[in-house]
Enzyme design. Structure first.
Site, mmCIF file in Angstrom:
data_model
loop_
_atom_site.group_PDB
_atom_site.id
_atom_site.type_symbol
_atom_site.label_atom_id
_atom_site.label_comp_id
_atom_site.label_asym_id
_atom_site.label_seq_id
_atom_site.Cartn_x
_atom_site.Cartn_y
_atom_site.Cartn_z
ATOM 1 N NE ARG A 277 11.835 -0.989 2.341
ATOM 2 C CZ ARG A 277 10.972 -1.353 1.419
ATOM 3 N NH1 ARG A 277 10.053 -2.271 1.687
ATOM 4 N NH2 ARG A 277 10.996 -0.820 0.213
ATOM 5 C CB CYS B 153 18.448 -2.052 11.422
ATOM 6 S SG CYS B 153 19.372 -1.613 12.899
#
Length: 256
Positions: free
Chosen positions: A235, A237
């Site tokens: 979550r 990146c």
């Protein structure tokens, strides 16, 4: 190199730890000292100990429910305390434990001691990025940090990246909720000013959603930001879909 290993620390210990130690010994050729309850360790073996692997008996175990600040003092014959004492006495080159992080940090700080001039220790895992690797510091050891601590983490990470990761000129970033220097809390604002003043190869403020896209070789932040980032890598990146599949798998393994 001789590695002292806490055989009783972590999930599925000592079976998983002993198995991993034997595999590492074959692959890396390092001497390994397994510290823990000897009877339990030997029960995990399928044959005699290979040359270069030895057992040091320690009758106690630091549990996850133990007070991290005092566990290594109260349980003086624990695998954690015995292993750290061996390191302090020069009986090995490194100590590794997958047990209580707090107890390990407290024991390492008070038994082995810090490098002269370093005010506080930090945890620094290396994570894969879109084009290489990056070091995070701190990711779980210190919930309350000062700007001075984060500045020191920057210097420590810079040195680590140069000497152990082979990065000639590491790019140092400050992890934040946004890429603009005006964003974030007071700690981030004051740390940004110190990093700019000190130089320290400071590159930029990095938004958490961009760290794995290789914006820096090293990022400094406190444990709350770091622990969340490591626990939620996919979550964290926005470029996750652009990363190679093997990198995503490696990230998930690190976060497990």
């Amino acid at each position: 190199m001789k590695i002292i290993l806490d055989a009783m620390g972590g999930d599925n210990a000592p079976q998983a730890v002993v198995q991993g130690a034997l595999e590492a010994h074959v692959q890396c050729g390092a001497d390994i000292v397994l510290v823990g309850r000897e009877e339990a360790i030997r029960a995990c073996l399928t044959g005699p100990l290979p040359e270069g692997v030895e057992i040091v008996n320690a009758t106690e175990v630091v549990e996850m429910c133990d007070d991290p600040a005092t566990a290594f003092k109260r349980k003086k014959d624990s695998s954690l305390t015995v292993g750290l004492t061996m390191l302090k006495n020069g009986e090995g080159d490194a100590f590794i434990s997958a047990g209580s992080t707090g107890a390990l940090l407290a024991g390492a700080t008070l038994l082995v001691k810090r490098i002269r001039g370093v005010r506080w220790a930090a945890m620094g895992p290396v994570l894969p990025t879109a084009t290489g690797r990056a070091l995070l510091c701190d990711c779980g050891a210190n919930a309350d940090c000062t700007p001075e601590y984060l500045l020191q983490f920057a210097y420590l990470g810079n040195f680590y990246a140069q000497r152990l990761m082979g990065v000639e000129k590491p790019r140092v970033g400050l992890l934040n909720i946004g890429a603009e220097p005006s964003k974030g809390d007071t700690l981030r604002h004051e740390t940004f000013a110190l990093l700019e003043e000190a130089g320290a190869s400071f590159d930029s403020v990095i938004k958490t959603t961009c760290f794995l896209s290789d914006m820096a070789d090293f990022a400094a932040f406190n444990a709350i930001y770091g622990a969340y980032f490591v626990s939620k890598p996919a979550r964290s990146c926005v470029a996750a879909k652009q990363l190679p599949k093997n990198v995503l798998v490696e990230v998930e393994l690190i976060a497990a």
